[in-house]
Design a protein around this motif. Structure first.
Motif, PDB file in Angstrom:
ATOM      1  N   PRO A 170       0.790  -1.234   0.000  1.00 39.25           N
ATOM      2  CA  PRO A 170       0.000   0.000   0.000  1.00 39.25           C
ATOM      3  C   PRO A 170       0.821   1.283   0.000  1.00 39.25           C
ATOM      4  CG  PRO A 170      -0.104  -1.097   2.150  1.00 39.25           C
ATOM      5  CD  PRO A 170       0.574  -2.048   1.220  1.00 39.25           C
ATOM      6  N   LEU A 171       2.139   1.179   0.232  1.00 43.21           N
ATOM      7  CA  LEU A 171       2.974   2.388   0.273  1.00 43.21           C
ATOM      8  C   LEU A 171       3.849   2.512  -0.973  1.00 43.21           C
ATOM      9  CD1 LEU A 171       4.201   1.898   3.967  1.00 43.21           C
ATOM     10  CD2 LEU A 171       2.137   3.078   3.170  1.00 43.21           C
ATOM     11  N   VAL A 172       3.574   1.690  -1.976  1.00 41.35           N
ATOM     12  CA  VAL A 172       4.532   1.536  -3.079  1.00 41.35           C
ATOM     13  C   VAL A 172       4.780   2.824  -3.858  1.00 41.35           C
ATOM     14  CG1 VAL A 172       2.956   0.757  -4.922  1.00 41.35           C
ATOM     15  CG2 VAL A 172       5.263  -0.234  -4.751  1.00 41.35           C
ATOM     16  N   ASP A 173       3.840   3.760  -3.826  1.00 39.21           N
ATOM     17  CA  ASP A 173       4.029   5.022  -4.553  1.00 39.21           C
ATOM     18  C   ASP A 173       4.554   6.152  -3.665  1.00 39.21           C
ATOM     19  OD1 ASP A 173       3.102   4.097  -7.048  1.00 39.21           O
ATOM     20  OD2 ASP A 173       1.013   4.292  -6.376  1.00 39.21           O
ATOM     21  N   LEU A 174       4.812   5.874  -2.398  1.00 39.31           N
ATOM     22  CA  LEU A 174       5.098   6.971  -1.456  1.00 39.31           C
ATOM     23  C   LEU A 174       6.564   7.086  -1.048  1.00 39.31           C
ATOM     24  CD1 LEU A 174       2.079   6.594   1.040  1.00 39.31           C
ATOM     25  CD2 LEU A 174       2.178   7.879  -1.107  1.00 39.31           C
ATOM     26  N   LEU A 175       6.990   8.338  -0.808  1.00 41.66           N
ATOM     27  CA  LEU A 175       8.290   8.610  -0.198  1.00 41.66           C
ATOM     28  C   LEU A 175       8.090   8.746   1.319  1.00 41.66           C
ATOM     29  CD1 LEU A 175       9.641  11.209  -2.787  1.00 41.66           C
ATOM     30  CD2 LEU A 175      10.274   8.787  -2.604  1.00 41.66           C
ATOM     31  N   LYS A 176       9.210   8.743   2.050  1.00 35.98           N
ATOM     32  CA  LYS A 176       9.148   8.661   3.522  1.00 35.98           C
ATOM     33  C   LYS A 176       8.227   9.683   4.193  1.00 35.98           C
ATOM     34  CE  LYS A 176      11.460   5.665   6.114  1.00 35.98           C
ATOM     35  NZ  LYS A 176      11.481   4.242   5.734  1.00 35.98           N
ATOM     36  N   PRO A 177       8.292  10.973   3.851  1.00 35.58           N
ATOM     37  CA  PRO A 177       7.411  11.904   4.581  1.00 35.58           C
ATOM     38  C   PRO A 177       5.928  11.555   4.421  1.00 35.58           C
ATOM     39  CG  PRO A 177       9.088  13.101   3.357  1.00 35.58           C
ATOM     40  CD  PRO A 177       9.190  11.658   2.911  1.00 35.58           C
ATOM     41  N   ASP A 178       5.543  11.159   3.197  1.00 29.15           N
ATOM     42  CA  ASP A 178       4.132  10.792   2.988  1.00 29.15           C
ATOM     43  C   ASP A 178       3.796   9.459   3.652  1.00 29.15           C
ATOM     44  OD1 ASP A 178       3.354  13.072   1.636  1.00 29.15           O
ATOM     45  OD2 ASP A 178       4.144  12.317  -0.258  1.00 29.15           O
ATOM     46  N   ILE A 179       4.790   8.586   3.761  1.00 29.75           N
ATOM     47  CA  ILE A 179       4.569   7.321   4.471  1.00 29.75           C
ATOM     48  C   ILE A 179       4.262   7.619   5.944  1.00 29.75           C
ATOM     49  CG2 ILE A 179       5.714   5.219   5.302  1.00 29.75           C
ATOM     50  CD1 ILE A 179       7.293   5.227   2.614  1.00 29.75           C
ATOM     51  N   ILE A 180       5.043   8.536   6.518  1.00 28.78           N
ATOM     52  CA  ILE A 180       4.828   8.868   7.934  1.00 28.78           C
ATOM     53  C   ILE A 180       3.475   9.549   8.136  1.00 28.78           C
ATOM     54  CG2 ILE A 180       5.678  10.390   9.791  1.00 28.78           C
ATOM     55  CD1 ILE A 180       8.490   9.330   8.988  1.00 28.78           C
ATOM     56  N   LYS A 181       3.101  10.442   7.212  1.00 31.96           N
ATOM     57  CA  LYS A 181       1.764  11.069   7.314  1.00 31.96           C
ATOM     58  C   LYS A 181       0.672  10.011   7.225  1.00 31.96           C
ATOM     59  CE  LYS A 181       3.216  15.434   5.262  1.00 31.96           C
ATOM     60  NZ  LYS A 181       3.291  16.129   3.958  1.00 31.96           N
ATOM     61  N   LYS A 182       0.868   9.053   6.329  1.00 25.94           N
ATOM     62  CA  LYS A 182      -0.089   7.949   6.188  1.00 25.94           C
ATOM     63  C   LYS A 182      -0.170   7.152   7.506  1.00 25.94           C
ATOM     64  CE  LYS A 182      -2.604   5.103   3.608  1.00 25.94           C
ATOM     65  NZ  LYS A 182      -3.827   5.568   2.972  1.00 25.94           N
ATOM     66  N   GLY A 183       0.995   6.922   8.101  1.00 28.12           N
ATOM     67  CA  GLY A 183       1.047   6.195   9.371  1.00 28.12           C
ATOM     68  C   GLY A 183       0.261   6.893  10.470  1.00 28.12           C
ATOM     69  N   ILE A 184       0.354   8.225  10.492  1.00 30.12           N
ATOM     70  CA  ILE A 184      -0.413   9.012  11.476  1.00 30.12           C
ATOM     71  C   ILE A 184      -1.912   8.866  11.185  1.00 30.12           C
ATOM     72  CG2 ILE A 184      -0.866  11.363  12.346  1.00 30.12           C
ATOM     73  CD1 ILE A 184       1.943  10.580  13.088  1.00 30.12           C
ATOM     74  N   ASP A 185      -2.260   8.961   9.888  1.00 32.01           N
ATOM     75  CA  ASP A 185      -3.682   8.846   9.483  1.00 32.01           C
ATOM     76  C   ASP A 185      -4.313   7.533   9.949  1.00 32.01           C
ATOM     77  OD1 ASP A 185      -3.766  11.179   8.133  1.00 32.01           O
ATOM     78  OD2 ASP A 185      -3.691  10.306   6.102  1.00 32.01           O
ATOM     79  N   VAL A 186      -3.562   6.441   9.774  1.00 29.38           N
ATOM     80  CA  VAL A 186      -4.144   5.123  10.104  1.00 29.38           C
ATOM     81  C   VAL A 186      -3.877   4.729  11.561  1.00 29.38           C
ATOM     82  CG1 VAL A 186      -4.070   4.295   7.714  1.00 29.38           C
ATOM     83  CG2 VAL A 186      -2.142   3.782   9.245  1.00 29.38           C
ATOM     84  N   LYS A 187      -3.244   5.666  12.307  1.00 29.01           N
ATOM     85  CA  LYS A 187      -2.917   5.428  13.716  1.00 29.01           C
ATOM     86  C   LYS A 187      -2.010   4.208  13.904  1.00 29.01           C
ATOM     87  CE  LYS A 187      -6.972   7.721  15.703  1.00 29.01           C
ATOM     88  NZ  LYS A 187      -7.560   8.283  14.484  1.00 29.01           N
ATOM     89  N   ALA A 188      -0.963   4.167  13.087  1.00 33.09           N
ATOM     90  CA  ALA A 188       0.032   3.090  13.223  1.00 33.09           C
ATOM     91  C   ALA A 188       0.875   3.345  14.485  1.00 33.09           C
ATOM     92  CB  ALA A 188       0.925   3.063  11.994  1.00 33.09           C
ATOM     93  N   PRO A 189       1.326   2.283  15.142  1.00 34.86           N
ATOM     94  CA  PRO A 189       2.122   2.467  16.374  1.00 34.86           C
ATOM     95  C   PRO A 189       3.576   2.841  16.061  1.00 34.86           C
ATOM     96  CG  PRO A 189       1.841   0.128  15.909  1.00 34.86           C
ATOM     97  CD  PRO A 189       1.061   0.854  14.849  1.00 34.86           C
ATOM     98  N   LEU A 190       3.757   4.055  15.527  1.00 35.42           N
ATOM     99  CA  LEU A 190       5.104   4.479  15.126  1.00 35.42           C
ATOM    100  C   LEU A 190       6.062   4.509  16.319  1.00 35.42           C
ATOM    101  CD1 LEU A 190       4.235   7.374  12.635  1.00 35.42           C
ATOM    102  CD2 LEU A 190       4.749   4.979  12.136  1.00 35.42           C
ATOM    103  N   HIS A 191       5.499   4.761  17.510  1.00 41.31           N
ATOM    104  CA  HIS A 191       6.335   4.835  18.711  1.00 41.31           C
ATOM    105  C   HIS A 191       6.960   3.484  19.058  1.00 41.31           C
ATOM    106  CE1 HIS A 191       2.378   3.445  20.017  1.00 41.31           C
ATOM    107  NE2 HIS A 191       2.918   2.998  21.133  1.00 41.31           N
ATOM    108  N   LEU A 192       6.393   2.402  18.542  1.00 43.49           N
ATOM    109  CA  LEU A 192       6.945   1.075  18.832  1.00 43.49           C
ATOM    110  C   LEU A 192       7.989   0.632  17.810  1.00 43.49           C
ATOM    111  CD1 LEU A 192       3.678  -0.943  19.725  1.00 43.49           C
ATOM    112  CD2 LEU A 192       5.323   0.094  21.304  1.00 43.49           C
ATOM    113  N   THR A 193       8.090   1.316  16.688  1.00 43.03           N
ATOM    114  CA  THR A 193       8.907   0.811  15.582  1.00 43.03           C
ATOM    115  C   THR A 193      10.401   0.987  15.854  1.00 43.03           C
ATOM    116  OG1 THR A 193       8.817   2.936  14.391  1.00 43.03           O
ATOM    117  CG2 THR A 193       7.101   1.311  13.882  1.00 43.03           C
ATOM    118  N   TYR A 194      11.175   0.168  15.169  1.00 43.75           N
ATOM    119  CA  TYR A 194      12.641   0.196  15.307  1.00 43.75           C
ATOM    120  C   TYR A 194      13.252   0.090  13.922  1.00 43.75           C
ATOM    121  CZ  TYR A 194      17.354  -0.978  16.834  1.00 43.75           C
ATOM    122  OH  TYR A 194      18.714  -0.970  17.029  1.00 43.75           O
TER     123      TYR A 194
END
Ligand SMILES: [Zn+2]
Length: 229
Positions: A170-194
């Motif tokens: 689902p992220l195949v067309d996106l660069l990192k900043p838009d990936i992170i915005k997408k992550g915020i939108d879907v409420k991904a647990p970014l705080h847990l990632t490594y």
């Protein structure tokens, strides 16, 4: 939520694959998180965070597999501890000119093949991956074309009476900043990632993966929850 579809989510514990798994969850899939150890420096740290992410996303199952032959084959500073992982100014984040030593030859093909076997066993409908346009600039095994061709191969790689799972990126067309915005939108647990290649408890902040992570949060205008050394 009643979940009638099943997805294998290939997850390293990094930002991209965690957001892809979160999207699968939001789309109503029952999640089976899949992590592979292939001798990468950060494998133990990754397994810890993937377990937390699986719990956070209420995954039905968490599958750890070992693919030790990638380390035996060598060719990457991520798996060969006698090679140095480039840091700081040695890193070319935009990678136009050369393949970094952190490239693991054919890793995504082998990971996907292994995840596909698991998907066939559990009759999964889909395999979610975090492939994205940022990585695809230097690594063609992250590209839309790779996913398309792999899906074509998969039709002939499962038994005649099995339905081949669809690889979804689902992220195949996106660069990192838009990936992170997408992550915020879907409420991904970014705080847990490594993300760190080195595998220490805290992110080093200066390897290629950490630099991408830092730049992504900065360019997205999102506060970076990461504690760097
Ligand atoms: Zn790092």
């Amino acid at each position: 939520m009643t979940r009638t579809k099943t997805a294998v989510c290939v997850c390293s514990g990094g930002i991209d694959s965690t957001i892809a798994a979160t999207i699968a969850s939001r789309e109503g899939y029952e999640l089976h998180l899949f992590h592979a150890s292939y001798g990468q420096r950060a494998e133990e740290r990754e397994k810890e965070v993937v377990a937390k992410i699986a719990a956070y996303l209420d995954a039905k199952e968490l599958k750890f597999v070992e693919i030790p032959f990638l380390k035996e084959l060598g060719g990457s500073s991520l798996t060969n501890i006698t090679m140095r992982v480039p840091v700081g100014e040695e890193v070319n984040l935009d990678k136009e000119k050369e393949t970094p030593s952190t490239w693991v030859p054919c890793r995504n093909l082998i990971l996907l093949a292994t995840a596909s076997a698991y998907a066939e066993v559990i009759s999964a409908d889909a395999i979610f991956v975090g492939f994205n346009a940022e990585e695809a600039r230097a690594y063609p095994d992250n590209s839309k074309e790779f996913v398309k061709r792999y899906n074509a191969v998969l039709e002939k790689a499962v038994a005649s009476f099995s339905q081949p799972p669809a690889v979804k990126a689902p992220l195949v067309d996106l660069l990192k900043p838009d990936i992170i915005k997408k992550g915020i939108d879907v409420k991904a647990p970014l705080h847990l990632t490594y993300s760190c290649y080195l595998g220490e408890e805290k992110h080093c902040g200066i390897c290629e993966s950490c630099l991408h992570r830092r730049r992504g949060f900065k360019e997205a205008g999102v506060e970076d929850p990461t504690e760097y050394i």
